[in-house]
Design an enzyme around this catalytic site. Structure first.
Site: not given
Ligand code: EPU
Length: 345
Positions: A165, A241, A337
């Site tokens: 990012r 995010s 972010e």
């Molecule tokens: N999780 C929770 N609770 C929550 C959210 C997530 O327990 O409320 C857990 C999920 O169950 C999973 C893990 O955290 O095990 C990761 O969650 P997720 O796959 O939704 O991805 P993230 O790491 O929370 C990142 C990016 C997103 C992108 C997703 C999918 C960042 C800051 N965010 O989120 O990016 O869509 O991966 O690749 O790196 C964005 O930048 O606007 C964005 C949405």
């Protein structure tokens, strides 16, 4: 160029915050941008300048007492060389329209980045990423114009200093260059990226065998995943995010893992582990909770939403409260972010 005064930024920020810009200037070519820069230097020499894209990663904390620039440069030009398509795209092209165009024409590598809000110029600043893919993996070069003297400059991928990012345009060169075009190098052969947790399951649920998936099917599955987890900014203001996922030392991670054996994580290297900020925030009890008109999304705690009528400062107050709770419970600092504009922040 078009110049507007005391201009409402409501259509230019997906958080749906009411704020105005003293001047809002849109240009539609490199030459028009260079004329705009000259005009600014002669008419408004000391006024602050902010360049925005689709406004999907911004939080306005106050009105902007300066000039906001917005690109109107459109157009997608494709050159095929060997087994790659070189796709040169105007900064104002809507990101997902580019993804759709590429998938439809057989230029691959953007499928996992489907439906990310915003414009192409910002994708190269922010190094947008999702589902195991990042813009930096497919960006060949970035064409810019220096906002100080109007000189054009092309940055190679390496010169952009890409990281999670992040890019040189967010740090050392912040606010100094306007991106006019981004050039992508996309393979003509489709190699699906299915490693990110959940994609294979989601494909199976959609009745698709992961090994046989077509690019359009993968794009549709990614769109379905995003639609179930992430709020549509047209319905509920948000900037995707809100926080970055923190990277911590393995010792810190292992200490937390003892108390939370089901904690999700991504290995970075031997020393470092990335923990999902959404999970940390959920553990602090914030998922689905509100503070005034600002709330933590009920499907993905990484996303803060405007429940209607929130001011930038309401979102900031929720951000700071959540950060301090995560710090207290896990001793981890999480960082936004989203870019804060104006106010005292
Ligand atoms: N999780 C929770 N609770 C929550 C959210 C997530 O327990 O409320 C857990 C999920 O169950 C999973 C893990 O955290 O095990 C990761 O969650 P997720 O796959 O939704 O991805 P993230 O790491 O929370 C990142 C990016 C997103 C992108 C997703 C999918 C960042 C800051 N965010 O989120 O990016 O869509 O991966 O690749 O790196 C964005 O930048 O606007 C964005 C949405």
């Amino acid at each position: 160029m078009t110049i507007q005064q005391n201009y409402s930024l409501l259509p230019h920020n997906t958080f749906g915050i009411e704020a105005t810009a003293r001047y809002f200037i849109t240009y539609d070519s490199v030459a028009d941008l260079q004329d705009t820069i000259q005009l600014i230097h002669s008419e408004y020499p000391s006024m602050p300048i902010l360049h925005i894209g689709g406004g999907s990663n911004l939080l306005f904390l106050s009105d902007y007492d300066g000039i906001i620039l917005h690109s109107g440069i459109k157009g997608i030009d494709v050159t095929i060389q060997g087994d790659h398509a070189y796709v040169r795209v105007g900064a104002a092209v809507v990101w997902d329209e580019l993804v759709e165009f590429c998938v439809n024409n057989g230029y691959y590598g953007l499928e996992n980045l489907s439906l990310i809000p915003g414009e192409v110029g910002a994708s190269a600043v922010q190094n947008i990423g999702a589902y195991g893919a990042e813009a930096k993996d497919v960006i060949e070069s970035v064409e810019t114009v220096c906002l100080q003297d109007g000189a054009p400059r092309i940055f190679t991928n390496g010169e952009c200093e890409y990281a999670y990012r992040s890019s040189i345009f967010k740090h050392d060169l912040k606010g100094l260059y306007a991106i006019t075009h981004v050039c992508f190098k996309l393979p003509l052969q489709f190699t699906p990226q299915l490693d990110y947790g959940g994609i294979r399951n989601a494909l199976c649920n959609d009745g698709i065998t992961p090994e046989k998936v077509q690019a359009k099917e993968l794009r549709n599955t990614i769109i379905n995943i995003r639609n179930t987890k992430l709020p549509d900014p047209r319905i509920q203001g948000n900037a995707g995010s809100f926080f970055m996922n923190p990277v911590v030392h393995r010792n810190v991670f292992e200490k937390i893992l003892k108390d939370y054996p089901n904690m999700p994580f991504y290995e970075i290297d031997k020393e470092q582990v990335k923990i999902p900020a959404g999970w940390l925030i959920e553990q602090c009890g914030w998922k689905g909770k509100s503070l005034g008109n600002a709330a933590v999304h009920d499907q993905q705690a990484l996303v803060l939403v405007n429940k209607g009528g929130a001011k930038g400062k309401d979102i900031l107050r929720l951000c700071e409260t959540v950060r301090s709770d995560v710090k207290q419970q896990f001793d981890i600092d999480i960082h936004p972010e989203v870019n804060f504009i104006g106010g005292e922040a």
